[in-house]
Every structure is written in structure tokens, then in C-alpha cells.
Design a protein around this motif. Structure first.
Motif, PDB file in Angstrom:
ATOM      1  N   UNK A 220     -13.871  -9.037   5.904  1.00 17.50           N
ATOM      2  CA  UNK A 220     -13.266  -9.245   4.592  1.00 17.50           C
ATOM      3  C   UNK A 220     -11.780  -8.910   4.636  1.00 17.50           C
ATOM      4  N   UNK A 221     -10.956  -9.819   4.095  1.00 25.79           N
ATOM      5  CA  UNK A 221      -9.516  -9.584   3.971  1.00 25.79           C
ATOM      6  C   UNK A 221      -9.195  -9.454   2.484  1.00 25.79           C
ATOM      7  N   UNK A 222      -8.671  -8.288   2.084  1.00 24.49           N
ATOM      8  CA  UNK A 222      -8.263  -8.062   0.702  1.00 24.49           C
ATOM      9  C   UNK A 222      -6.739  -8.134   0.607  1.00 24.49           C
ATOM     10  N   UNK A 223      -6.251  -8.562  -0.570  1.00 22.95           N
ATOM     11  CA  UNK A 223      -4.821  -8.738  -0.772  1.00 22.95           C
ATOM     12  C   UNK A 223      -4.349  -7.841  -1.909  1.00 22.95           C
ATOM     13  N   UNK A 224      -3.493  -6.880  -1.593  1.00 23.10           N
ATOM     14  CA  UNK A 224      -2.893  -5.997  -2.598  1.00 23.10           C
ATOM     15  C   UNK A 224      -1.557  -6.619  -3.011  1.00 23.10           C
ATOM     16  N   UNK A 225      -1.504  -7.167  -4.230  1.00 19.55           N
ATOM     17  CA  UNK A 225      -0.330  -7.965  -4.625  1.00 19.55           C
ATOM     18  C   UNK A 225       0.840  -7.122  -5.138  1.00 19.55           C
ATOM     19  N   UNK A 226       0.620  -5.839  -5.397  1.00 16.54           N
ATOM     20  CA  UNK A 226       1.721  -4.952  -5.834  1.00 16.54           C
ATOM     21  C   UNK A 226       2.483  -5.502  -7.037  1.00 16.54           C
ATOM     22  N   UNK A 227       1.746  -5.933  -8.041  1.00 14.28           N
ATOM     23  CA  UNK A 227       2.361  -6.436  -9.268  1.00 14.28           C
ATOM     24  C   UNK A 227       2.380  -7.939  -9.384  1.00 14.28           C
ATOM     25  N   UNK A 228       2.007  -8.644  -8.340  1.00 17.90           N
ATOM     26  CA  UNK A 228       1.983 -10.107  -8.390  1.00 17.90           C
ATOM     27  C   UNK A 228       0.677 -10.629  -8.948  1.00 17.90           C
ATOM     28  N   UNK A 229       0.586 -11.936  -9.044  1.00 12.74           N
ATOM     29  CA  UNK A 229      -0.652 -12.546  -9.524  1.00 12.74           C
ATOM     30  C   UNK A 229      -1.777 -12.266  -8.533  1.00 12.74           C
ATOM     31  N   UNK A 230      -2.987 -12.140  -9.055  1.00 12.45           N
ATOM     32  CA  UNK A 230      -4.134 -11.739  -8.240  1.00 12.45           C
ATOM     33  C   UNK A 230      -4.473 -12.789  -7.184  1.00 12.45           C
ATOM     34  N   UNK A 231      -4.938 -12.314  -6.026  1.00 11.85           N
ATOM     35  CA  UNK A 231      -5.389 -13.172  -4.940  1.00 11.85           C
ATOM     36  C   UNK A 231      -6.793 -12.724  -4.547  1.00 11.85           C
TER      37      UNK A 231
ATOM     38  N   UNK B 114      10.711 -12.261 -11.856  1.00  8.55           N
ATOM     39  CA  UNK B 114      11.858 -11.423 -11.553  1.00  8.55           C
ATOM     40  C   UNK B 114      11.901 -10.930 -10.122  1.00  8.55           C
ATOM     41  N   UNK B 115      11.040 -11.489  -9.243  1.00  7.77           N
ATOM     42  CA  UNK B 115      10.989 -11.065  -7.852  1.00  7.77           C
ATOM     43  C   UNK B 115      10.807 -12.279  -6.946  1.00  7.77           C
ATOM     44  N   UNK B 116      11.279 -12.153  -5.694  1.00  7.01           N
ATOM     45  CA  UNK B 116      10.997 -13.150  -4.661  1.00  7.01           C
ATOM     46  C   UNK B 116       9.929 -12.590  -3.725  1.00  7.01           C
ATOM     47  N   UNK B 117       8.907 -13.402  -3.435  1.00  6.20           N
ATOM     48  CA  UNK B 117       7.834 -12.985  -2.543  1.00  6.20           C
ATOM     49  C   UNK B 117       8.317 -13.052  -1.098  1.00  6.20           C
TER      50      UNK B 117
ATOM     51  N   UNK C 101     -11.592  -6.405  11.857  1.00 10.55           N
ATOM     52  CA  UNK C 101     -12.302  -5.468  10.985  1.00 10.55           C
ATOM     53  C   UNK C 101     -11.896  -5.776   9.549  1.00 10.55           C
ATOM     54  N   UNK C 102     -12.561  -5.165   8.593  1.00 12.47           N
ATOM     55  CA  UNK C 102     -12.170  -5.347   7.195  1.00 12.47           C
ATOM     56  C   UNK C 102     -10.716  -4.916   7.033  1.00 12.47           C
ATOM     57  N   UNK C 103      -9.905  -5.766   6.409  1.00  9.27           N
ATOM     58  CA  UNK C 103      -8.450  -5.602   6.416  1.00  9.27           C
ATOM     59  C   UNK C 103      -7.875  -5.731   5.010  1.00  9.27           C
ATOM     60  N   UNK C 104      -6.814  -4.974   4.737  1.00  9.00           N
ATOM     61  CA  UNK C 104      -6.055  -5.110   3.488  1.00  9.00           C
ATOM     62  C   UNK C 104      -4.622  -5.480   3.826  1.00  9.00           C
ATOM     63  N   UNK C 105      -4.116  -6.537   3.194  1.00 12.23           N
ATOM     64  CA  UNK C 105      -2.727  -6.945   3.353  1.00 12.23           C
ATOM     65  C   UNK C 105      -1.964  -6.641   2.064  1.00 12.23           C
ATOM     66  N   UNK C 106      -0.672  -6.306   2.209  1.00 14.11           N
ATOM     67  CA  UNK C 106       0.134  -5.857   1.070  1.00 14.11           C
ATOM     68  C   UNK C 106       1.324  -6.796   0.862  1.00 14.11           C
ATOM     69  N   UNK C 107       1.556  -7.175  -0.394  1.00 13.37           N
ATOM     70  CA  UNK C 107       2.667  -8.072  -0.723  1.00 13.37           C
ATOM     71  C   UNK C 107       3.977  -7.293  -0.789  1.00 13.37           C
ATOM     72  N   UNK C 108       5.031  -7.881  -0.222  1.00 12.28           N
ATOM     73  CA  UNK C 108       6.371  -7.293  -0.292  1.00 12.28           C
ATOM     74  C   UNK C 108       7.242  -8.158  -1.188  1.00 12.28           C
TER      75      UNK C 108
END
Length: 243
Positions: free
Chosen positions: A41-52, A70-73, A94-101
Motif C-alpha cells: 500500500x502506498x499512502x499520500x500525505x498531501x500536507x494541505x493539498x487536495x486528497x489523493x 497559493x502554492x506550487x506542487x 513495503x507499505x510506504x507513505x509519500x509526502x507532498x512538497x
């Protein structure tokens, strides 16, 4: 002969499964694995962005985008501090979490209300409002952004007859406003007449992101009026980055 062909087919299937070539891209750019390839499973932490939504895959060819006003991805990162970028194709072991910058493109600040009058309490009339935008101007400059700075405020005056009571009312007072980038004058309004009811005024300028790396933004007001207080309220600074 049939046994030899059967053995070759079995060997080929085993080899391909071990190489994980049974992955098929889905519409998100991720790889959906065959039953022969392990999936995580890959989870996406958007840090304030639209949900993924989360994905289940063995290889991530690319990742979905997210948006934030107000931000550029800037992409997905392997760590929460966004220092290690995800490099594609990304093998998922393995189960992974990715984070948006994100790169912030807008900054807003407000100032306190105040008033001025020439030599008020034996002090000079000049007062103002200063801000230091919390933006990454170095990164913005590298990406070719320009910056628009806009200061707005409401101004009015209050009658005060204590100083020149023997002369009488001198009429509506005038004032000057100056907008600086560091020590550089960027915009000004002189000989502006204040009114009894609040009026909204604006000063602004546009510059490159690189010029604002170490410079504060200041607006300064002054007057030679000695009879009436000129009042300033709802001071607001808006810094907007654009290409």
C-alpha cells in the motif's frame, strides 16, 4: 519433446514472475501487480493539498498530482521533512507513505491601527508598517517568479481643536505615504487629503523574486498637520508570486 516444451514454459513463467514484469500501469500512473508480484500500500500525505487515494502496487511509475491554492506542487518525497525525492519508477518493497512538497506563492500580513499628527507629543509624525514575507525567494527566483506587493489601508481624520483653538478649524489635513523595498522607494502618494469618513488607499509595486531575498517591505506615513489626527486602520500587505 512435449515434456521439454512444458519445462521451458514453466522456467519462463518463473523467471518473469521473479523479475516483476507482470506489472500493468493503471490510470494514476501506478503499476497494478499480477498475482505473481507482491503488492504493498502506498499512502499520500498531501500536507494541505487536495486528497489523493491510496494505491496498491509493486512499482510506482509516476504519482498522482495534488493541488493547493497559493502554492506550487514540487512533487512527492520519501520523508516527512521532504528532503529525499521519490525517483520513478519507484519500486515498492513495503507499505510506504509519500509526502507532498510545496512552494508558497502568497503571503499576507496585517498591521496595527495608529494615528499621526505633526510633532504629536513632541515626536516626529512619521509612522508606518513593516513586513518580512516568509517566502522562499531563492527558490522562487530559480523558478522565474516575479512578485507583486500591494499595501492597502483605510484612512480618515478626527477633528482636534486643542492645539489651535484660538485660530479655529484649519480644514481637512493632508498626508504622504511612501512604500519601500528595503531602502529603495517603490511607490508614493503625496499631498493626499484625508476625509472624515474612512477611504481605502493602495500602494503597490512589482519586482523580481531575487530582489526580495533580504529586503523588508515598509510603508511610512507622515504629515505636517498640527491640528487633526489622521487615523490609519485595516493595514494589509499581500505579496503574490506569478510568472
Amino acid at each position: 519433446m512435449k515434456k521439454i516444451i512444458l519445462l521451458i514454459l514453466i522456467f519462463a513463467c518463473t523467471f518473469l514472475a521473479s523479475c516483476n514484469v507482470f506489472a500493468i500501469k493503471d490510470s494514476t500512473g501506478a503499476s497494478t501487480s499480477s498475482p505473481l508480484a507482491p503488492s504493498y500500500t502506498v499512502k499520500f500525505r498531501t500536507n494541505g493539498g487536495t486528497a489523493v487515494s491510496s494505491l496498491t502496487c509493486s512499482t510506482l511509475v509516476s504519482a498522482p498530482k495534488t493541488e493547493r491554492e497559493g502554492f506550487e506542487f514540487l512533487g512527492w518525497y520519501r520523508d516527512e521533512s521532504c528532503e529525499t525525492p521519490a525517483i520513478y519508477p519507484l519500486e515498492i518493497k513495503s507499505n510506504t507513505t509519500l509526502y507532498a512538497k510545496w512552494l508558497q506563492l502568497r503571503y499576507e500580513a496585517t498591521g496595527q491601527n495608529f494615528s499621526i499628527k505633526f510633532m504629536d507629543n513632541n515626536k516626529d509624525s512619521s509612522k508606518g508598517f513593516s513586513v518580512s514575507p516568509n517566502l522562499d525567494f531563492e527558490a522562487l527566483a530559480q523558478k522565474g517568479y516575479r512578485v507583486n506587493v500591494e499595501i492597502t489601508y483605510d484612512v480618515y481624520y478626527v477633528k482636534d481643536y486643542d492645539v489651535l483653538w484660538d485660530i479655529g478649524y484649519l480644514g481637512a489635513p493632508k498626508f504622504e505615504s511612501y512604500l519601500y523595498e528595503g531602502d529603495k522607494l517603490m511607490d508614493k502618494k503625496e499631498n493626499v487629503t484625508a476625509t472624515l469618513s474612512p477611504k481605502t488607499k493602495t500602494l503597490s509595486f512589482t519586482t523580481s523574486a531575487s530582489s526580495l531575498r533580504n529586503a523588508d517591505i515598509r510603508i511610512v506615513f507622515s504629515t505636517d498637520n498640527i491640528q487633526n489626527k489622521i487615523c490609519f486602520k485595516n493595514l494589509s500587505a499581500v505579496v503574490t508570486c506569478f510568472k
